[in-house]
Scaffold this active site. Structure first.
Site, mmCIF file in Angstrom:
data_model
loop_
_atom_site.group_PDB
_atom_site.id
_atom_site.type_symbol
_atom_site.label_atom_id
_atom_site.label_comp_id
_atom_site.label_asym_id
_atom_site.label_seq_id
_atom_site.Cartn_x
_atom_site.Cartn_y
_atom_site.Cartn_z
ATOM 1 N N ARG A 1 0.830 -1.199 0.000
ATOM 2 C CA ARG A 1 0.000 0.000 0.000
ATOM 3 C C ARG A 1 0.873 1.261 0.000
ATOM 4 N NH1 ARG A 1 -4.612 0.431 4.462
ATOM 5 N NH2 ARG A 1 -2.855 0.985 5.789
ATOM 6 N N LYS B 1 -2.620 6.674 1.294
ATOM 7 C CA LYS B 1 -2.475 7.006 2.714
ATOM 8 C C LYS B 1 -1.464 8.147 2.853
ATOM 9 C CE LYS B 1 -2.718 4.588 7.096
ATOM 10 N NZ LYS B 1 -4.162 4.674 7.316
ATOM 11 N N GLU C 1 -16.399 7.234 3.951
ATOM 12 C CA GLU C 1 -15.665 6.705 5.113
ATOM 13 C C GLU C 1 -16.201 7.308 6.406
ATOM 14 O OE1 GLU C 1 -11.594 5.363 5.139
ATOM 15 O OE2 GLU C 1 -11.202 6.721 3.479
HETATM 16 C C1 LIG Z 1 -5.304 3.963 7.527
HETATM 17 C C2 LIG Z 1 -6.685 4.316 7.112
HETATM 18 C C3 LIG Z 1 -7.765 3.417 7.222
HETATM 19 C C4 LIG Z 1 -7.632 2.066 7.882
HETATM 20 O O1 LIG Z 1 -6.780 1.212 7.207
HETATM 21 P P1 LIG Z 1 -6.185 -0.071 7.941
HETATM 22 O O2 LIG Z 1 -5.216 -0.624 6.960
HETATM 23 O O3 LIG Z 1 -7.309 -0.972 8.218
HETATM 24 O O4 LIG Z 1 -5.543 0.430 9.189
HETATM 25 C C5 LIG Z 1 -8.992 3.815 6.747
HETATM 26 N N1 LIG Z 1 -9.204 5.027 6.204
HETATM 27 C C6 LIG Z 1 -8.195 5.917 6.087
HETATM 28 C C7 LIG Z 1 -8.475 7.235 5.481
HETATM 29 C C8 LIG Z 1 -6.918 5.594 6.522
HETATM 30 O O5 LIG Z 1 -5.942 6.490 6.425
#
Ligand SMILES: *Cc1c(COP(=O)(O)O)cnc(C)c1O
Length: 339
Positions: free
Chosen positions: A80, A183, A219
């Site tokens: 990722r 991310k 989200e």
């Molecule tokens: C990190 C994150 C998540 C959760 O991802 P995981 O891999 O399950 O920790 C969800 N939404 C956003 C915007 C994120 O930055």
């Protein structure tokens, strides 16, 4: 050595002994370096500071009943971060470098991995950023990759609990063809005002709708959404949400439990049909949703079962935590045992 009160550490930053660093310059990655200092010396024209060339990851290590340390889905986080590099034109950290740095950071800070009984864990934070100087808007030619760790307490102090969320149409986290699927820190900066307002109003976080039509669920804060009805696990398909590794894992476990799994656009009104709903991410695994208030539509969607999470959320939560702590067999190959 100081004694740590594992049951009361919360989700904050605690200094640990070492962090691992690696720099990219002249087109290649250097050797991993072990550092004790929490500070770094950075060029004031670094692209990360001005143009947001930055991405990060979040994963955890858990100590099992057997005393062994397990890291959850490390490779998925490495991949990722490579996606985030594509989205921000940063050098990609090779998967092997990412994994070696994470393992090294955990091993060297082993004394900070909380004991099994505490329900706490070691949070691992890899971060990648443009460190090279640039004044024109261009990607840097130098990058820095750092992995640090910090112990974090159990997310639910009083046990697995539900919290309320609020829909606020006046804020977007990310655009349909924007950076939401990566991310990157910029998405978090963009969400601080909305998050603060939600907190001030007594909600655990804001519930984002799709930015184009304000019709579909995106989200919940920085966590993915899922709803449950008719023995089906349903989670949004959208170009502006971050593909959560927790969500990906829950989809597999839901399937294992015999549920149907659907990833598709979820219209807001469909919320009224869900039997259970939750936010999911590394921090909490599942944060079950008590209710979602929608002031514009003068509606409130309630999922709580007498203040308690629903039975399927409960099952999924315990199953995933069980795999992470080594209480359940790792049938999907998600866990790396630290040797
Ligand atoms: C990190 C994150 C998540 C959760 O991802 P995981 O891999 O399950 O920790 C969800 N939404 C956003 C915007 C994120 O930055």
């Amino acid at each position: 050595m100081e004694q740590i009160d594992w049951g009361n550490i919360g989700f904050g930053y605690m200094k640990t002994d070492f962090n691992i660093r690696c720099t990219y310059s002249a087109g290649k990655w250097g050797e991993l370096e072990v550092h004790e200092s929490e500070y770094l010396s950075l060029h004031m024209a670094a692209t990360s500071l001005h143009y947001g060339q930055e991405s990060f990851e979040g994963l955890k290590a858990f100590r099992g009943k057997d005393g062994k340390i397990r890291i959850f889905r490390m490779k998925d986080n490495a991949l990722r971060m490579q996606d985030s590099s594509e989205g921000t034109m940063m050098a990609k950290v090779p998967v092997e470098v990412f994994e070696e740095a994470v393992l090294k950071a955990v091993k060297l800070n082993e004394r900070f991995v909380p004991p099994y009984e505490s329900g706490a864990s070691l949070y691992i934070r890899p971060v990648l950023f443009g460190s090279g100087a640039q004044v024109g808007v261009k990607p840097a030619t130098e990058y820095m990759f750092i992995v640090f760790v910090t112990p974090v307490g159990p997310y639910f102090k009083g046990g697995f609990q539900t919290t309320p969320f609020v829909i606020m149409r006046e804020y977007d986290r990310s655009a349909p063809l924007g950076m939401g699927k990566y991310k990157v820190g910029g998405n978090y900066a963009a969400s601080l005002v909305a998050g603060q307002r939600a907190h001030d109003m007594g909600y655990s976080n804001i519930f984002y709708l799709d930015a184009r039509e304000k019709k579909y669920i995106d989200e919940c804060g920085a966590a993915n959404f899922f709803g449950i009805k008719n023995n089906t696990y349903i989670t949004p398909k959208s170009t502006s949400i971050l593909p959560s590794i927790t969500n990906k894992s829950l989809m597999v476990l839901a399937d294992d439990l015999g549920l149907k799994v659907e990833q598709r656009a979820i219209p807001v009104e469909e919320l009224s049909t869900f039997e259970e709903a939750g936010a999911c991410g590394t921090a909490a695994v599942i944060s079950p949703i008590e209710r979602i208030d929608d002031f514009d539509e003068k509606k409130s969607y309630v999922f709580s079962h007498d203040g308690k999470p629903g039975p399927i959320s409960e099952k999924l939560y315990h199953k995933l935590r069980g795999i992470q702590y080594g209480d359940e067999p790792d049938t999907h190959g998600w866990v790396t045992v630290v040797e």
